[in-house]
Design a protein around this motif. Structure first.
Motif, PDB file in Angstrom:
ATOM      1  N   GLY A 219      45.016  48.941  33.209  1.00  0.00           N
ATOM      2  CA  GLY A 219      44.830  48.848  34.650  1.00  0.00           C
ATOM      3  C   GLY A 219      46.181  48.834  35.337  1.00  0.00           C
ATOM      4  N   GLY A 220      46.176  49.180  36.634  1.00  0.00           N
ATOM      5  CA  GLY A 220      47.415  49.142  37.409  1.00  0.00           C
ATOM      6  C   GLY A 220      47.106  48.816  38.845  1.00  0.00           C
ATOM      7  N   ILE A 221      48.124  48.402  39.573  1.00  0.00           N
ATOM      8  CA  ILE A 221      47.907  48.070  40.979  1.00  0.00           C
ATOM      9  C   ILE A 221      49.221  48.173  41.740  1.00  0.00           C
ATOM     10  CG2 ILE A 221      48.214  45.574  40.570  1.00  0.00           C
ATOM     11  CD1 ILE A 221      45.966  45.178  42.742  1.00  0.00           C
ATOM     12  N   THR A 222      49.137  48.587  43.012  1.00  0.00           N
ATOM     13  CA  THR A 222      50.270  48.537  43.929  1.00  0.00           C
ATOM     14  C   THR A 222      49.830  47.735  45.141  1.00  0.00           C
ATOM     15  OG1 THR A 222      51.003  50.733  43.233  1.00  0.00           O
ATOM     16  CG2 THR A 222      51.908  49.908  45.305  1.00  0.00           C
ATOM     17  N   VAL A 223      50.651  46.769  45.557  1.00  0.00           N
ATOM     18  CA  VAL A 223      50.323  45.974  46.746  1.00  0.00           C
ATOM     19  C   VAL A 223      51.472  46.020  47.746  1.00  0.00           C
ATOM     20  CG1 VAL A 223      48.789  44.396  45.479  1.00  0.00           C
ATOM     21  CG2 VAL A 223      51.203  43.802  45.743  1.00  0.00           C
ATOM     22  N   GLY A 224      51.144  45.739  49.016  1.00  0.00           N
ATOM     23  CA  GLY A 224      52.179  45.751  50.061  1.00  0.00           C
ATOM     24  C   GLY A 224      51.561  45.600  51.428  1.00  0.00           C
ATOM     25  N   LYS A 225      52.306  46.071  52.439  1.00  0.00           N
ATOM     26  CA  LYS A 225      51.817  45.970  53.818  1.00  0.00           C
ATOM     27  C   LYS A 225      50.647  46.919  54.058  1.00  0.00           C
ATOM     28  CE  LYS A 225      55.783  44.292  56.343  1.00  0.00           C
ATOM     29  NZ  LYS A 225      56.893  44.628  55.395  1.00  0.00           N
ATOM     30  N   LYS A 226      49.787  46.531  54.989  1.00  0.00           N
ATOM     31  CA  LYS A 226      48.548  47.275  55.269  1.00  0.00           C
ATOM     32  C   LYS A 226      48.775  48.755  55.549  1.00  0.00           C
ATOM     33  CE  LYS A 226      44.350  45.116  56.453  1.00  0.00           C
ATOM     34  NZ  LYS A 226      44.468  43.853  55.724  1.00  0.00           N
ATOM     35  N   GLU A 227      49.766  49.072  56.387  1.00  0.00           N
ATOM     36  CA  GLU A 227      49.905  50.478  56.787  1.00  0.00           C
ATOM     37  C   GLU A 227      50.381  51.343  55.618  1.00  0.00           C
ATOM     38  OE1 GLU A 227      51.389  47.906  58.323  1.00  0.00           O
ATOM     39  OE2 GLU A 227      53.524  48.294  58.639  1.00  0.00           O
ATOM     40  N   LEU A 228      51.227  50.786  54.743  1.00  0.00           N
ATOM     41  CA  LEU A 228      51.666  51.544  53.562  1.00  0.00           C
ATOM     42  C   LEU A 228      50.506  51.713  52.582  1.00  0.00           C
ATOM     43  CD1 LEU A 228      55.106  49.797  52.869  1.00  0.00           C
ATOM     44  CD2 LEU A 228      54.742  52.056  53.886  1.00  0.00           C
ATOM     45  N   ILE A 229      49.756  50.632  52.407  1.00  0.00           N
ATOM     46  CA  ILE A 229      48.634  50.662  51.466  1.00  0.00           C
ATOM     47  C   ILE A 229      47.562  51.648  51.929  1.00  0.00           C
ATOM     48  CG2 ILE A 229      46.728  49.248  50.551  1.00  0.00           C
ATOM     49  CD1 ILE A 229      49.519  48.875  49.197  1.00  0.00           C
ATOM     50  N   ARG A 230      47.405  51.774  53.231  1.00  0.00           N
ATOM     51  CA  ARG A 230      46.437  52.743  53.768  1.00  0.00           C
ATOM     52  C   ARG A 230      46.787  54.175  53.310  1.00  0.00           C
ATOM     53  NH1 ARG A 230      41.452  53.891  55.302  1.00  0.00           N
ATOM     54  NH2 ARG A 230      41.456  55.713  56.637  1.00  0.00           N
ATOM     55  N   GLU A 231      48.064  54.531  53.413  1.00  0.00           N
ATOM     56  CA  GLU A 231      48.507  55.879  52.984  1.00  0.00           C
ATOM     57  C   GLU A 231      48.272  56.066  51.485  1.00  0.00           C
ATOM     58  OE1 GLU A 231      52.454  57.554  54.111  1.00  0.00           O
ATOM     59  OE2 GLU A 231      52.564  55.702  55.318  1.00  0.00           O
ATOM     60  N   LEU A 232      48.628  55.023  50.738  1.00  0.00           N
ATOM     61  CA  LEU A 232      48.474  55.087  49.282  1.00  0.00           C
ATOM     62  C   LEU A 232      46.997  55.185  48.903  1.00  0.00           C
ATOM     63  CD1 LEU A 232      49.831  54.836  46.483  1.00  0.00           C
ATOM     64  CD2 LEU A 232      49.618  52.358  46.701  1.00  0.00           C
ATOM     65  N   TYR A 233      46.174  54.448  49.606  1.00  0.00           N
ATOM     66  CA  TYR A 233      44.732  54.446  49.348  1.00  0.00           C
ATOM     67  C   TYR A 233      44.148  55.849  49.526  1.00  0.00           C
ATOM     68  CZ  TYR A 233      39.762  53.883  50.355  1.00  0.00           C
ATOM     69  OH  TYR A 233      38.402  54.038  50.365  1.00  0.00           O
ATOM     70  N   LEU A 234      44.559  56.530  50.598  1.00  0.00           N
ATOM     71  CA  LEU A 234      44.011  57.867  50.851  1.00  0.00           C
ATOM     72  C   LEU A 234      44.430  58.841  49.752  1.00  0.00           C
ATOM     73  CD1 LEU A 234      44.368  58.046  54.731  1.00  0.00           C
ATOM     74  CD2 LEU A 234      42.274  57.710  53.389  1.00  0.00           C
ATOM     75  N   PHE A 235      45.690  58.704  49.298  1.00  0.00           N
ATOM     76  CA  PHE A 235      46.136  59.550  48.183  1.00  0.00           C
ATOM     77  C   PHE A 235      45.307  59.226  46.941  1.00  0.00           C
ATOM     78  CE2 PHE A 235      48.545  60.435  44.367  1.00  0.00           C
ATOM     79  CZ  PHE A 235      48.977  61.741  44.594  1.00  0.00           C
ATOM     80  N   ALA A 236      45.141  57.934  46.666  1.00  0.00           N
ATOM     81  CA  ALA A 236      44.464  57.501  45.437  1.00  0.00           C
ATOM     82  C   ALA A 236      43.008  57.950  45.410  1.00  0.00           C
ATOM     83  CB  ALA A 236      44.560  55.979  45.303  1.00  0.00           C
ATOM     84  N   ARG A 237      42.316  57.772  46.523  1.00  0.00           N
ATOM     85  CA  ARG A 237      40.891  58.089  46.479  1.00  0.00           C
ATOM     86  C   ARG A 237      40.641  59.589  46.413  1.00  0.00           C
ATOM     87  NH1 ARG A 237      37.547  56.566  51.930  1.00  0.00           N
ATOM     88  NH2 ARG A 237      36.944  58.721  52.252  1.00  0.00           N
ATOM     89  N   ASN A 238      41.642  60.373  46.830  1.00  0.00           N
ATOM     90  CA  ASN A 238      41.485  61.825  46.723  1.00  0.00           C
ATOM     91  C   ASN A 238      42.003  62.395  45.410  1.00  0.00           C
ATOM     92  OD1 ASN A 238      40.216  62.567  49.205  1.00  0.00           O
ATOM     93  ND2 ASN A 238      42.088  61.936  50.234  1.00  0.00           N
ATOM     94  N   THR A 239      42.775  61.601  44.675  1.00  0.00           N
ATOM     95  CA  THR A 239      43.344  62.153  43.440  1.00  0.00           C
ATOM     96  C   THR A 239      42.718  61.531  42.189  1.00  0.00           C
ATOM     97  OG1 THR A 239      45.203  60.646  43.722  1.00  0.00           O
ATOM     98  CG2 THR A 239      45.537  62.933  44.387  1.00  0.00           C
ATOM     99  N   GLY A 240      42.062  60.397  42.305  1.00  0.00           N
ATOM    100  CA  GLY A 240      41.108  60.000  41.268  1.00  0.00           C
ATOM    101  C   GLY A 240      41.515  59.076  40.144  1.00  0.00           C
ATOM    102  N   ALA A 241      42.746  58.511  40.148  1.00  0.00           N
ATOM    103  CA  ALA A 241      43.098  57.607  39.039  1.00  0.00           C
ATOM    104  C   ALA A 241      42.574  56.193  39.313  1.00  0.00           C
ATOM    105  CB  ALA A 241      44.612  57.607  38.839  1.00  0.00           C
ATOM    106  N   SER A 242      41.301  56.090  39.702  1.00  0.00           N
ATOM    107  CA  SER A 242      40.741  54.796  40.114  1.00  0.00           C
ATOM    108  C   SER A 242      40.525  53.879  38.917  1.00  0.00           C
ATOM    109  CB  SER A 242      39.390  55.002  40.790  1.00  0.00           C
ATOM    110  OG  SER A 242      39.441  56.085  41.667  1.00  0.00           O
ATOM    111  N   LEU A 243      40.646  52.587  39.164  1.00  0.00           N
ATOM    112  CA  LEU A 243      40.369  51.579  38.144  1.00  0.00           C
ATOM    113  C   LEU A 243      38.857  51.495  37.938  1.00  0.00           C
ATOM    114  CD1 LEU A 243      41.470  49.213  36.383  1.00  0.00           C
ATOM    115  CD2 LEU A 243      41.183  47.746  38.367  1.00  0.00           C
TER     116      LEU A 243
END
Ligand SMILES: *Cc1c(COP(=O)(O)O)cnc(C)c1O
Length: 394
Positions: A219-243
């Motif tokens: 498993g892996g995780i990245t945490v941080g401020k909301k606005e940065l995490i929002r950008e990362l979330y959109l990349f993650a959910r479209n590219t598929g390496a979900s936990l």
């Protein structure tokens, strides 16, 4: 999701839980489902428009991954996070989200083997260049800056050299030059060190290591401020390496015991480090909370305890190192770390074998060097095993 904010780390790790279902379960249930259903067309619309926070599809979110994310975010003093299938999934998605073609990355030279491969083999394919700096260059990074420098990336303690990088100095430097400061905090865990206190923008973990702590799941995780995490979330959910929800459930349960486990890992590691240090066959040893560690004062400042990893070198080079490893009976010979089982690794021939000998030396790896990931076995049994192997006739 119930989050506690006025209580301690250990309490939050246990009491941050998803809402109970109608079964009133005490421990969080496992939601092993790929998708979720809607009441009607309006709920479906509102969910996709993100007006409602309910789960849609487990690649986007799932109650178990959300619970895991919330726990880690809270532990790291972060606002939010994104969970990944592995630590490398988190590292790659973070680079891919925050670096664009033509950007420049400043990275500490001593990084995890696969991170090194990502930086040297793949980022250049997308025209992202990296400059490595050494641990002793931290006070003087300005001359490595370029017009296009966007991020600064580090691990501390480093793998496998167990060097300590000054988080506060790096945090100030990043802020002064408007760089995104990214820290892989895997070796320390949020229980021992919270990089956000020192100015980190994003904190990455391989949850495979001490977060699981029992060598079961990736498993892996990245945490941080909301606005940065929002950008990362959109990349993650479209590219598929979900936990996977199952792994998230395992990890979330494991976090309930992170503090007690890490306390014991650290106690045993310090006890063993003190004994290893006095053995006549040992050339040198590095453990952050031994006064002989070159950055001992810094480690005391930014870490609560010394962690679970010890590196040391046996006199007699590669041959003596092999004799030592072949004489080990209790510890496992494996490439993993942060497990309840103690693990012995020979970095030069395994985790860092893709580096040239010169590169290995630059990150503190010598041919006879051993990395010991101290587990949760009784310290006397571990010392008997190590002493027996150290005493073995070469
Ligand atoms: C193991 C590790 C990773 C990669 O994590 P995986 O879960 O194996 O993908 C990244 N950084 C560090 C420091 C690690 O030890």
């Amino acid at each position: 999701m119930e989050a506690k904010s006025n209580t301690h780390f250990e309490t939050n790790a246990i009491r941050t839980q998803m809402e109970r279902s109608s079964f009133a379960e005490h421990s969080s249930p496992l939601h092993l489902t790929s998708s979720f259903v809607f009441e009607d067309a309006e709920e479906m619309r509102a969910s996709f428009a993100e007006e409602k926070q309910n789960a849609i599809y487990s690649r986007f979110s799932n109650p178990n991954t959300s619970e895991f994310i919330q726990k880690v975010a809270q532990m790291e003093l972060a606002e939010d996070g994104v969970a990944f299938a592995s630590g490398m999934g988190a590292v790659f998605a973070t680079f891919a989200t925050f670096l664009a073609a033509g950007d420049h990355l400043l990275s500490s030279r001593a990084v995890f083997g696969s991170t090194h491969a990502l930086i040297t083999k793949y980022l250049p394919k997308w025209n992202i260049e990296t400059t490595y700096f050494n641990t002793d260059q931290i006070q003087d990074l300005e001359f490595l800056l370029q017009e296009n420098t966007r991020c600064i990336y580090i691990e501390s303690p480093t793998n496998p050299g167990v060097d300590i990088l000054d988080l506060e100095t790096l945090g100030d430097f990043a802020q002064k030059h408007n760089l995104l400061f990214i820290v892989d905090n895997c070796f320390a865990t949020p229980y021992l060190q919270q990089p956000i206190r020192f100015g980190a923008d994003l904190v990455i973990h391989s949850a495979t290591k001490l977060m699981d702590g029992q060598g079961r799941v990736l498993g892996g995780i990245t945490v941080g401020k909301k606005e940065l995490i929002r950008e990362l979330y959109l990349f993650a959910r479209n590219t598929g390496a979900s936990l996977s929800p199952f792994n998230a459930w395992v990890l979330s349960k494991s976090l309930e015991t992170l503090a007690v486990r890490v306390d014991r890992h650290c106690q045993t590691a310090l006890t063993l480090a003190q004994k290893i240090e006095t053995h006549p066959k040992v050339n040198w040893i590095k453990y952050p909370f031994l006064p002989s560690h070159p950055q001992y004062q810094l480690a005391r400042k930014q870490m609560k305890q010394g962690g679970s990893i010890i590196s040391f070198e046996i006199k007699g080079g590669l041959h003596a190192g092999k004799t030592f490893i072949n004489s080990i009976k209790l510890c496992s010979l494996s490439a993993n770390l942060g497990d309840s089982r103690s693990i012995i690794t020979h970095p030069a021939s395994t985790t860092h074998s893709k580096l040239s000998e010169a590169e290995q030396l630059e990150v503190g790896i010598t041919p006879g060097m051993i990395r010991l990931s101290v587990g949760l076995e009784h310290h006397e049994d571990l010392w008997n095993d190590l002493k027996n192997a150290l005493d073995a006739k070469v």
